[in-house]
Enzyme design. Structure first.
Site, PDB file in Angstrom:
ATOM      1  N   GLY A 162       5.337   1.453   6.696  1.00 55.51           N
ATOM      2  CA  GLY A 162       4.403   2.416   6.117  1.00 55.51           C
ATOM      3  C   GLY A 162       3.783   2.007   4.798  1.00 55.51           C
ATOM      4  N   VAL A 178       9.215  -4.804   7.808  1.00 55.17           N
ATOM      5  CA  VAL A 178       8.253  -4.622   8.905  1.00 55.17           C
ATOM      6  C   VAL A 178       8.265  -3.159   9.352  1.00 55.17           C
ATOM      7  CG1 VAL A 178       7.698  -5.335  11.270  1.00 55.17           C
ATOM      8  CG2 VAL A 178       8.577  -7.015   9.627  1.00 55.17           C
ATOM      9  N   ALA A 179       7.091  -2.663   9.776  1.00 53.45           N
ATOM     10  CA  ALA A 179       6.962  -1.289  10.289  1.00 53.45           C
ATOM     11  C   ALA A 179       7.521  -0.276   9.296  1.00 53.45           C
ATOM     12  CB  ALA A 179       7.660  -1.149  11.641  1.00 53.45           C
ATOM     13  N   GLY A 197       1.667  -0.890   4.439  1.00 50.64           N
ATOM     14  CA  GLY A 197       0.611  -1.892   4.646  1.00 50.64           C
ATOM     15  C   GLY A 197       1.032  -3.004   5.561  1.00 50.64           C
ATOM     16  N   ASP A 207      -6.029   0.546   8.507  1.00 50.19           N
ATOM     17  CA  ASP A 207      -5.742   0.403   7.080  1.00 50.19           C
ATOM     18  C   ASP A 207      -6.270  -0.891   6.471  1.00 50.19           C
ATOM     19  OD1 ASP A 207      -4.435   2.815   7.049  1.00 50.19           O
ATOM     20  OD2 ASP A 207      -2.409   1.973   6.958  1.00 50.19           O
ATOM     21  N   GLY A 213       1.469  -5.667   7.951  1.00 48.85           N
ATOM     22  CA  GLY A 213       0.522  -6.552   8.615  1.00 48.85           C
ATOM     23  C   GLY A 213      -0.911  -6.334   8.182  1.00 48.85           C
ATOM     24  N   SER A 214      -1.284  -5.096   7.885  1.00 49.85           N
ATOM     25  CA  SER A 214      -2.641  -4.814   7.413  1.00 49.85           C
ATOM     26  C   SER A 214      -2.903  -5.493   6.081  1.00 49.85           C
ATOM     27  CB  SER A 214      -2.857  -3.304   7.271  1.00 49.85           C
ATOM     28  OG  SER A 214      -2.771  -2.646   8.516  1.00 49.85           O
ATOM     29  N   LYS A 233       0.846  -1.196   0.000  1.00 46.14           N
ATOM     30  CA  LYS A 233       0.000   0.000   0.000  1.00 46.14           C
ATOM     31  C   LYS A 233       0.875   1.236   0.000  1.00 46.14           C
ATOM     32  CE  LYS A 233      -0.222   2.105   3.394  1.00 46.14           C
ATOM     33  NZ  LYS A 233      -0.098   2.902   4.627  1.00 46.14           N
TER      34      LYS A 233
END
Length: 284
Positions: free
Chosen positions: A105, A102-103, A107, A143, A109-110, A17
């Site tokens: 911005g 990871v972490a 997407g 998100d 995990g969303s 995303k």
């Protein structure tokens, strides 16, 4: 762990995303923020696979699998949420191929949770439409509904009031993602936001409004990871239609008209910022 003899019956891409624009309007009493954003998605990202199983299990592989839990994971939350909602009694053995930082911005995990819902909806033969899945997913994160729809859309409220839109002047573009491999906490970035409302997205064409817009989290993210400013400076030296930080960072993106332009931009980035992670995909 998923057994080696598991039969894989389906896969789904958890598409990366990007926020073409992200205007933070005000802090809400519930701790969330009132936003105006334009979500867009590339045709690449993490990959979720599902195979036969009597219960719901998760295995994690891929270049960014380190440190992720296969017990406390949004993929499992999404799977159990859908199973409970649809009263599914059969299981699924899931595999997450973690290709996105990871972490970051974009997407993460969303998108993984959203892809899990789409995949299991198909795998279990539930025939829920994407709007129903998006509504169901609201409790999983701000998100997640946008990631379920997986198409360019305007988001308001906390990002869950969604209106799909066309890519318009960005149709056919390619995206370059660049991340310095510095994880940034979304909560910390929002805490660093100065609370100033710099105005709404304006104009009748939402894509043109997004291009002319901004990411209000960029400045606070740069205080936590100054390399973001360096990445954006590099992207702005390329043939990008637009270059901006996505979400709460630290991933930045450039959008390009041609595959030749995006490949040239990626080559320049990898040569001048050898420690950065990159990924190229088409704008969905």
């Amino acid at each position: 762990m998923v057994s080696d003899d598991m039969t894989t019956l389906g896969t789904e891409v958890a598409c990366a995303k990007i926020n073409l624009a992200l205007h933070v309007r005000r802090r809400l009493a519930n701790g969330y923020h009132d936003l105006e954003t334009v979500f867009a998605f590339l045709d690449c990202g993490d990959v979720i696979s599902a195979g036969t199983g009597s219960d719901i299990q998760l295995a994690i592989s891929g270049p960014f699998s380190g440190g992720l839990s296969n017990k406390d994971n949004l993929v499992l939350e999404a799977a159990h949420l859908l199973a409970s909602h649809a009263k599914v009694e059969t299981g699924a053995h899931l595999t997450l191929d973690k290709r996105l930082p990871v972490a970051s911005g974009i997407g993460g995990g969303s998108a993984d949770a959203a892809a899990t819902l789409r995949l299991l909806n198909r795998y279990w033969g539930l025939q829920l439409n994407l709007s129903d899945l998006a509504k169901l997913s609201e409790t999983l994160g701000a998100d997640v509904p946008a990631c379920v729809l997986n198409e360019t859309s305007c988001g308001k409220g906390i990002g869950q009031n969604l209106v799909p839109i066309k890519n318009g002047p960005l149709t056919g573009c390619f995206g370059l993602l660049v991340n310095p491999l510095v994880p940034i906490s979304t909560a910390t970035v929002f805490q660093q936001w100065d609370g100033m409302d710099r105005g709404a997205l304006s104009g009748t064409d939402p894509i043109l409004a997004a291009i002319a817009g901004r990411n209000d989290l960029q400045k606070p993210a740069e205080t936590l990871a100054p390399v973001i400013k360096t990445i954006l400076s590099k992207l702005q030296q390329t043939d990008a239609v637009m270059a901006r930080m996505s979400g709460s960072g630290a991933t930045c993106f450039g959008l390009y008209r041609t595959k030749k332009q995006v490949n040239a931009a990626e080559k320049m980035i990898t040569e001048t910022l050898p420690g950065a992670w990159t990924m190229v995909g088409g704008l969905k």
